[in-house]
Design a protein around this motif. Structure first.
Motif, PDB file in Angstrom:
ATOM      1  N   ASP A 238      20.616  46.625 -15.760  1.00 51.09           N
ATOM      2  CA  ASP A 238      20.605  48.000 -15.283  1.00 51.09           C
ATOM      3  C   ASP A 238      21.715  48.191 -14.245  1.00 51.09           C
TER       4      ASP A 238
ATOM      5  N   GLY B 120      16.840  51.251 -18.262  1.00 52.27           N
ATOM      6  CA  GLY B 120      15.983  50.084 -18.164  1.00 52.27           C
ATOM      7  C   GLY B 120      15.855  49.321 -19.455  1.00 52.27           C
ATOM      8  N   SER B 121      16.324  49.870 -20.595  1.00 53.92           N
ATOM      9  CA  SER B 121      16.217  49.066 -21.804  1.00 53.92           C
ATOM     10  C   SER B 121      17.504  48.965 -22.612  1.00 53.92           C
TER      11      SER B 121
ATOM     12  N   VAL C 195      19.386  45.603 -22.095  1.00 50.49           N
ATOM     13  CA  VAL C 195      19.033  45.096 -20.773  1.00 50.49           C
ATOM     14  C   VAL C 195      18.205  43.820 -20.904  1.00 50.49           C
ATOM     15  N   TYR C 196      18.664  42.771 -20.264  1.00 50.61           N
ATOM     16  CA  TYR C 196      17.881  41.539 -20.173  1.00 50.61           C
ATOM     17  C   TYR C 196      17.506  41.327 -18.721  1.00 50.61           C
TER      18      TYR C 196
ATOM     19  N   GLN D 272      19.744  53.779  -7.461  1.00 50.90           N
ATOM     20  CA  GLN D 272      20.095  54.682  -8.549  1.00 50.90           C
ATOM     21  C   GLN D 272      19.934  56.141  -8.178  1.00 50.90           C
TER      22      GLN D 272
ATOM     23  N   ARG E 185      17.263  57.902  -8.163  1.00 49.21           N
ATOM     24  CA  ARG E 185      16.394  58.627  -9.093  1.00 49.21           C
ATOM     25  C   ARG E 185      15.013  58.720  -8.472  1.00 49.21           C
TER      26      ARG E 185
ATOM     27  N   LYS F 111       7.930  52.002 -16.935  1.00 48.39           N
ATOM     28  CA  LYS F 111       7.581  50.601 -16.669  1.00 48.39           C
ATOM     29  C   LYS F 111       6.063  50.441 -16.551  1.00 48.39           C
TER      30      LYS F 111
ATOM     31  N   ILE G 160      12.088  38.738 -28.342  1.00 46.36           N
ATOM     32  CA  ILE G 160      11.827  39.503 -27.123  1.00 46.36           C
ATOM     33  C   ILE G 160      11.367  40.896 -27.511  1.00 46.36           C
TER      34      ILE G 160
ATOM     35  N   ALA H 261       9.701  38.398 -17.637  1.00 43.69           N
ATOM     36  CA  ALA H 261      11.069  37.881 -17.650  1.00 43.69           C
ATOM     37  C   ALA H 261      11.350  37.143 -18.960  1.00 43.69           C
TER      38      ALA H 261
ATOM     39  N   ASN I 105      11.500  39.592 -21.815  1.00 48.47           N
ATOM     40  CA  ASN I 105      12.322  40.764 -21.532  1.00 48.47           C
ATOM     41  C   ASN I 105      11.504  42.044 -21.608  1.00 48.47           C
TER      42      ASN I 105
ATOM     43  N   ASP J  22      10.053  45.206 -20.014  1.00 47.42           N
ATOM     44  CA  ASP J  22      10.491  46.043 -18.905  1.00 47.42           C
ATOM     45  C   ASP J  22       9.290  46.602 -18.138  1.00 47.42           C
TER      46      ASP J  22
END
Lengths: 540, 307
Positions: A42, A219-220, A245-246, B84, B86, B95, B166, B252, B255, B257
């Motif tokens: 990101d 985010g992705s 995104v990782y 950011q 935001r 998320k 992932i 993690a 992956n 989010d």
């Protein structure tokens, strides 16, 4: 576990070759034909050109924007892109003429105003752009971006639009190589949409580069497709790029090996030992425009008094750079021999070895020099850095070991780890440190000026150690007034020789940019900013 | 019951304020300026830092900052993040959705696997199945989740290719991370279930029920299950709360989010609005789930009265 994964992947790859059907392996992972699937993170900031100075946001901007100049991905040399010509007779007033036929991907023409509007936006303090200071050389910057208080003007008085394809720039002082800074994304032109509906633009930025953004899921992932109407000659050689995104670079690396990803640009440190076996020549490791140094607090009389230059030089000679870059960094750092970066290339002003003996490990001479200079202040030194990222703790320990060994004293050097970057930053800006501290620099544009003036010129913005040397300042001024880049570089290199004598900061190593890619793609290179040159990548 | 719920919700509000206040105070005393370090190694010019400090109210005293935060919070506004720029709610809501998806999937696997395994182990005590459950649960508890996650990845994604390596948003990609999260909890649930069930099976009222000639199924479902599930419900409630707070390692590896990773990144960047946002949400979820569990007690065991 990791080994097993690798072995199986190899078997899988082999059987795929035998069956002549790569689709049999890996599975999953979208991406149409001809699309490069690349790892991403990101962006740290909104994707405004003048507000981005890190690699993740830089990747996108490098794909969707073209500025007046562009840095050749191989040589780093600045070449005209949108600029037809940039002329000056006095190194201070520049007339910029644009090429005809350039548009943004939404059809809007790129005119002089596209540039001046963008630059005025970037410089105005109210817009809080990270790279606002790039415009400090332009006349009128003090009005739109005063050191304190509100702006008294909205636009830079040094920018004047002559017609659709011509505008003039007046700088505050002479700065001969200024046109070569214009390849940086902060100087990119902006379409009206950026100003008219800023929020919408940020959701889906529109530029004038070889790619256009298809979709952006924060985010992705971001999907970019080749812009067929792109007027430049560096058209994309693939049909698009998918940035994924990782959250963890280990996961990205596994995905690369599983065949679900084509390009990773951050090899996890745990994999550095395996990467050559895993990827062979599909692994890139080259110096980036980043240098790490240890800066001395020259504001502290203990360090600035005469004779101490010997101690500072001696400390530099006591550091075994080769050993540390080999053993700790697996050669992903290159021992520094000057204060700039090989990423500049010869044209940008890089010259290896300007630091001379002072950057060559020599324990005996180091000890002798430090004694001649009167020894370490207080009998010992401490090294300070934040230790929350970048394995700073590890290299500081190694540097201290190296110094202690050279001096034959186990307590000559100790490490002062600071928990967070914000705290470290604070201690530096308040000049609370009385011993050497880490000072990293990532270039803004590939010019030697950018590595010297902001860091070592008297009272410059990032001169944290408060080094000041009239001769150095004079050489920098002269260099900026030279009419040819070659002559300017020579002067800057002379200025570097003063740094070698005075050693206000010890050059440690150049940071490398690394990347690995799948056998599905070819022609992968990194530009001087360690950003992959996506438009050149071929798929299949 | 109604009164009880209202009182508990009242307590929840107090807990929320307390938690955010403590967090605010902690972040306030942290050394360093979160805005000053935004520029990385490069110094940001003082004019911009000053503007940002004003914009985020960082130049105000702690009490005033907290007051502003709370009054915004009541209106559902969590502020704007530092990096950011935001809205925090806009940054966190996708998320949160991802984390919730993962948590629900994990808890379903958790409940089904755990209760079933515990049930079998208790009913056929010392049989092959009992030993197998004991063995498997010991192993599951012993493995760290990153090992489980990576084994699943190498076997089922890389080797067999059944699932995507992932997350790609599909249902299929949910299965491996959900299992990774659920396995340890399921093992604990199985053990808990087995233990309490064995205890209940020996209880007098069960013997009485059997002596009365009630069918075995009725005894098991009405008397044994219902009584032995209470501690399991407590455990699952707590564990669900934990899952909803994000799972850094699993997120993690796959992956994913989710919230866990967002929180860690925010801490590294000293991105305070995100940190406060995530923690506020976490506390709220936890308190709510606790209330839910307490209400469930009363349903399961009529002797427990909520007053």
């Amino acid at each position: 576990m990791r080994g097993a994964t690798r072995a199986r992947w190899a078997v899988c790859a082999l059987s795929a070759v035998l069956a002549a059907a790569a689709a049999g392996c890996g599975g999953g992972g979208g991406g149409g034909t001809g699309v490069v699937r690349s790892s991403w993170g990101d962006p740290q900031n909104p994707l405004e050109p003048a507000n981005t100075n890190e690699v993740q946001g830089g990747k996108v901007l490098a794909m969707i924007f073209r500025g007046l100049k562009r840095y050749d991905p191989r040589s780093g040399a600045a070449e005209n892109m949108l600029a037809e010509k940039i002329e000056t007779s006095d190194q201070q007033n520049f007339t910029i003429t644009l090429k005809d036929g350039w548009t943004f991907s939404n059809g809007e023409k790129v005119t002089s105003k596209s540039f001046t509007d963008a630059w005025n936006y970037a410089a105005l303090v109210d817009n809080k752009q990270k790279n606002a200071s790039f415009f400090e050389y332009v006349d009128g910057y003090d009005k739109v971006h005063p050191a304190s208080g509100a702006a008294t003007a909205k636009t830079l008085s040094g920018l004047v639009v002559k017609d659709d394809r011509t505008f003039t720039v007046k700088l505050k002082t002479k700065f001969s190589t200024w046109p070569d800074t214009l390849g940086y994304t902060a100087y990119a032109p902006l379409p009206r949409a950026f100003f008219d509906d800023h929020a919408a633009w940020l959701k889906k930025p529109v530029g004038n580069g070889p790619y256009a953004i298809d979709s952006y899921a924060k985010g992705s992932a971001m999907k970019l497709t080749k812009w067929d109407g792109y007027p430049g000659d560096d058209k994309a050689k693939n049909s698009g790029v998918e940035l994924r995104v990782y959250t963890d670079n280990n996961t990205a690396y596994t995905d690369l090996q599983a065949g679900n990803l084509d390009l990773v640009d951050d090899i996890p440190s745990a994999q550095l030992k395996n990467v050559k076996n895993d990827l062979g020549d599909r692994y890139i490791n080259q110096p980036a425009g980043i240098i790490q140094t240890l800066a001395f607090p020259m504001y502290d009389a203990n360090w600035s008094k005469s004779g101490m230059e010997k101690v500072r030089r001696g400390l530099s000679m006591a550091i075994n750079r080769d050993q540390i870059t080999d053993q700790i960094y697996q050669k992903t750092r290159t021992p520094a021999t000057d204060w700039t970066s090989p990423a500049l290339g010869e044209k940008g002003g890089y010259k290896a070895g300007l630091c001379g003996d002072a950057c060559t490990f020599d324990a005996a001479s180091a000890k002798k020099l430090i004694q001649e200079g009167g020894g370490l202040p207080g009998g010992r030194i401490t090294l300070t850095s934040n230790v929350d990222t970048g394995s700073h703790r590890v290299w500081m320990d190694a540097v201290c070991n190296s110094i202690n060994n050279a001096l034959g004293n186990d307590n000559a050097c100790i490490v002062n780890p600071v928990g967070t970057f914000a705290d470290f930053r604070n201690q530096i800006s308040e000049q609370r440190l009385s011993n050497p501290f880490r000072s990293g620099w990532q270039m803004d544009y590939p010019l030697i000026q950018n590595f010297l003036q902001p860091l070592y010129y008297t009272d410059a913005s990032s001169n944290y150690g408060k080094f000041s040397d009239p001769q150095f300042d004079k050489l920098v001024d002269e260099a900026n007034a030279e009419s040819s880049q070659g002559a300017a570089n020579a002067k800057f290199q002379d200025a570097e020789r003063i740094l070698a004598r005075e050693m206000p900061a010890i050059p440690l190593w150049y940071q490398n940019g690394s990347a690995g890619y799948s056998d599905r793609v070819s022609d992968v290179t990194l530009n001087p900013f360690s950003v992959p040159v996506y438009e050149q990548i071929k798929v299949g | 019951m109604g009164k009880y719920v209202i009182r508990r919700i009242g307590q929840m509000v107090i807990v929320l304020f307390g938690a955010t206040l403590i967090l605010f105070a902690c972040l306030f005393v942290l050394p360093g300026d979160p805005v000053g370090s935004l520029g990385g190694d490069k110094a940001r010019d003082p004019a911009v830092i000053q503007q940002l400090r004003e914009r985020y109210g960082l130049d105000k005293p702690l009490v005033e900052q907290y007051g502003t935060y709370v009054s915004n919070l009541v209106q559902g506004d969590l502020g704007e993040d530092y990096t950011q720029r935001r809205e925090v709610t806009e940054v966190l809501s996708p998320k949160l959705g991802n984390t919730a998806k993962l948590a629900v999937a994990a808890i379903v696997i958790d409940v089904v696997l755990g209760i079933l395994a515990g049930l079998i182990a208790a009913l056929f005590r010392y049989s092959f199945w009992d030993v197998l459950v004991t063995l498997l649960t010991t192993m599951a508890i012993g493995f760290p989740s990153f090992v489980i996650g990576m084994i699943l990845q190498s076997q089922f994604a890389v080797n067999l290719g059944w699932f995507p390596l992932i997350s790609d948003g599909s249902f299929n990609s949910l299965i491996m991370p959900a299992f990774t999260l659920a396995i340890i909890d399921a093992a604990l649930v199985a053990r808990l279930m087995r233990g309490t069930m064995l205890e209940v099976l020996r209880a007098d009222y069960v013997k009485t029920a059997i002596a009365k000639g009630l069918p075995r199924r009725t005894v098991l479902l009405k008397h044994v299950m219902r009584n032995s599930i209470i501690p399991v419900v407590t455990y699952i409630g707590i564990s669900f709360g934990g899952l909803l707070g994000g799972a850094l390692i699993t997120e993690a590896i796959f992956n994913w989010d989710g919230i866990g990773f967002a929180l860690v990144t925010a801490i590294q960047q000293q991105n305070n609005p995100i940190i406060v946002g995530v923690v506020t949400y976490g506390v709220a979820v936890f308190v709510l789930l606790n209330l839910l569990v307490d209400l469930l007690y009363a349903v399961l065991d009529p002797r427990i009265r909520l007053s």
